[in-house]
Design a protein around this motif. Structure first.
Motif, mmCIF file in Angstrom:
data_model
loop_
_atom_site.group_PDB
_atom_site.id
_atom_site.type_symbol
_atom_site.label_atom_id
_atom_site.label_comp_id
_atom_site.label_asym_id
_atom_site.label_seq_id
_atom_site.Cartn_x
_atom_site.Cartn_y
_atom_site.Cartn_z
ATOM 1 N N LYS A 1 0.810 -1.220 0.000
ATOM 2 C CA LYS A 1 0.000 0.000 0.000
ATOM 3 C C LYS A 1 0.843 1.269 0.000
ATOM 4 C CE LYS A 1 -3.864 2.324 1.934
ATOM 5 N NZ LYS A 1 -5.256 2.139 1.977
ATOM 6 N N TYR A 2 1.969 1.276 0.722
ATOM 7 C CA TYR A 2 2.724 2.516 0.891
ATOM 8 C C TYR A 2 4.091 2.508 0.207
ATOM 9 C CZ TYR A 2 -0.919 3.303 4.257
ATOM 10 O OH TYR A 2 -2.140 3.444 4.848
ATOM 11 N N GLY A 3 4.662 1.327 -0.028
ATOM 12 C CA GLY A 3 5.935 1.220 -0.735
ATOM 13 C C GLY A 3 7.109 1.907 -0.055
ATOM 14 N N VAL A 4 7.059 2.018 1.259
ATOM 15 C CA VAL A 4 8.152 2.660 1.993
ATOM 16 C C VAL A 4 9.022 1.590 2.652
ATOM 17 C CG1 VAL A 4 6.884 4.799 2.437
ATOM 18 C CG2 VAL A 4 6.761 2.930 4.080
ATOM 19 N N PRO A 5 10.271 1.932 2.971
ATOM 20 C CA PRO A 5 11.117 0.981 3.695
ATOM 21 C C PRO A 5 10.538 0.666 5.073
ATOM 22 C CG PRO A 5 12.423 2.806 2.830
ATOM 23 C CD PRO A 5 10.981 3.158 2.643
ATOM 24 N N VAL A 6 10.735 -0.563 5.507
ATOM 25 C CA VAL A 6 10.254 -1.002 6.821
ATOM 26 C C VAL A 6 11.432 -1.605 7.577
ATOM 27 C CG1 VAL A 6 8.701 -2.558 8.058
ATOM 28 C CG2 VAL A 6 7.951 -1.488 5.926
ATOM 29 N N ILE A 7 11.627 -1.150 8.784
ATOM 30 C CA ILE A 7 12.625 -1.740 9.680
ATOM 31 C C ILE A 7 11.870 -2.534 10.729
ATOM 32 C CG2 ILE A 7 14.426 -1.296 11.396
ATOM 33 C CD1 ILE A 7 15.127 1.229 9.830
ATOM 34 N N MET A 8 12.166 -3.835 10.787
ATOM 35 C CA MET A 8 11.511 -4.710 11.751
ATOM 36 C C MET A 8 12.310 -4.715 13.057
ATOM 37 S SD MET A 8 8.886 -6.069 10.088
ATOM 38 C CE MET A 8 8.433 -7.479 11.084
ATOM 39 N N LEU A 9 11.603 -4.627 14.159
ATOM 40 C CA LEU A 9 12.209 -4.642 15.489
ATOM 41 C C LEU A 9 11.637 -5.796 16.290
ATOM 42 C CD1 LEU A 9 11.706 -0.864 16.279
ATOM 43 C CD2 LEU A 9 13.777 -1.938 15.432
ATOM 44 N N THR A 10 12.439 -6.309 17.201
ATOM 45 C CA THR A 10 11.937 -7.345 18.102
ATOM 46 C C THR A 10 12.792 -7.405 19.366
ATOM 47 O OG1 THR A 10 11.318 -9.659 18.338
ATOM 48 C CG2 THR A 10 13.274 -9.207 17.025
ATOM 49 N N ALA A 11 12.158 -7.767 20.449
ATOM 50 C CA ALA A 11 12.872 -8.020 21.695
ATOM 51 C C ALA A 11 12.890 -9.523 21.957
ATOM 52 C CB ALA A 11 12.197 -7.291 22.849
ATOM 53 N N ASN A 12 12.510 -10.285 20.938
ATOM 54 C CA ASN A 12 12.456 -11.739 21.059
ATOM 55 C C ASN A 12 13.842 -12.357 21.002
ATOM 56 O OD1 ASN A 12 9.709 -11.593 21.202
ATOM 57 N ND2 ASN A 12 9.335 -12.319 19.144
ATOM 58 N N ASP A 13 13.871 -13.656 21.092
ATOM 59 C CA ASP A 13 15.129 -14.396 21.072
ATOM 60 C C ASP A 13 15.762 -14.419 19.671
ATOM 61 O OD1 ASP A 13 13.506 -16.110 19.657
ATOM 62 O OD2 ASP A 13 13.392 -17.611 21.222
ATOM 63 N N PHE B 1 15.103 -11.782 9.362
ATOM 64 C CA PHE B 1 16.058 -11.612 8.264
ATOM 65 C C PHE B 1 15.660 -12.432 7.042
ATOM 66 C CE2 PHE B 1 19.098 -9.879 11.391
ATOM 67 C CZ PHE B 1 19.499 -8.768 10.674
ATOM 68 N N ARG B 2 15.149 -13.620 7.254
ATOM 69 C CA ARG B 2 14.709 -14.433 6.115
ATOM 70 C C ARG B 2 13.544 -13.762 5.395
ATOM 71 N NH1 ARG B 2 15.059 -20.453 8.757
ATOM 72 N NH2 ARG B 2 17.319 -20.645 8.577
ATOM 73 N N ALA B 3 12.604 -13.219 6.150
ATOM 74 C CA ALA B 3 11.464 -12.524 5.544
ATOM 75 C C ALA B 3 11.936 -11.311 4.753
ATOM 76 C CB ALA B 3 10.467 -12.097 6.621
ATOM 77 N N PHE B 4 12.885 -10.572 5.311
ATOM 78 C CA PHE B 4 13.428 -9.408 4.622
ATOM 79 C C PHE B 4 14.147 -9.822 3.343
ATOM 80 C CE2 PHE B 4 17.083 -6.621 3.836
ATOM 81 C CZ PHE B 4 16.406 -5.459 3.525
ATOM 82 N N SER C 1 13.793 -15.595 16.475
ATOM 83 C CA SER C 1 12.883 -14.619 15.869
ATOM 84 C C SER C 1 13.627 -13.656 14.955
ATOM 85 C CB SER C 1 12.152 -13.825 16.949
ATOM 86 O OG SER C 1 11.362 -14.674 17.712
ATOM 87 N N VAL C 2 14.844 -13.309 15.332
ATOM 88 C CA VAL C 2 15.659 -12.426 14.497
ATOM 89 C C VAL C 2 15.993 -13.113 13.174
ATOM 90 C CG1 VAL C 2 17.860 -11.209 14.337
ATOM 91 C CG2 VAL C 2 16.589 -11.189 16.483
ATOM 92 N N VAL C 3 16.319 -14.398 13.232
ATOM 93 C CA VAL C 3 16.618 -15.155 12.012
ATOM 94 C C VAL C 3 15.389 -15.178 11.102
ATOM 95 C CG1 VAL C 3 17.176 -17.437 11.084
ATOM 96 C CG2 VAL C 3 18.423 -16.542 13.060
#
Length: 72
Positions: A31-43, A51-54, A46-48
């Motif tokens: 919808k917006y086509g802007v960059p997205v930075i994903m954040l998490t406080a998980n283990d 990164f795979r999704a990105f 979850s970070v892996v």
């Protein structure tokens, strides 16, 4: 909240109160086509996943890769 103004970047938490940031990411990108930075406080696992999704999103969208190469 996204409908209220213009923005050039989205900071998106993986753990949303009413869902999962990974589920919301495709909607924001389409919808917006802007960059997205994903954040998490998980283990680390979850970070892996983040990164795979990105990586999948980047390689699926050639224009992002082309813009990156042009900026080098």
């Amino acid at each position: 909240m996204l409908e209220k103004g213009s923005f050039s970047l989205v900071l998106l938490d993986v753990n949303l109160p009413d869902g999962n940031g990974f589920d919301f990411l495709p909607y924001i990108k389409k919808k917006y086509g802007v960059p997205v930075i994903m954040l998490t406080a998980n283990d680390f696992e979850s970070v892996v996943v983040a990164f795979r999704a990105f990586a999948y999103m980047v390689f699926r969208n050639k224009s992002i890769v082309e813009r990156f190469r042009e900026s080098e």
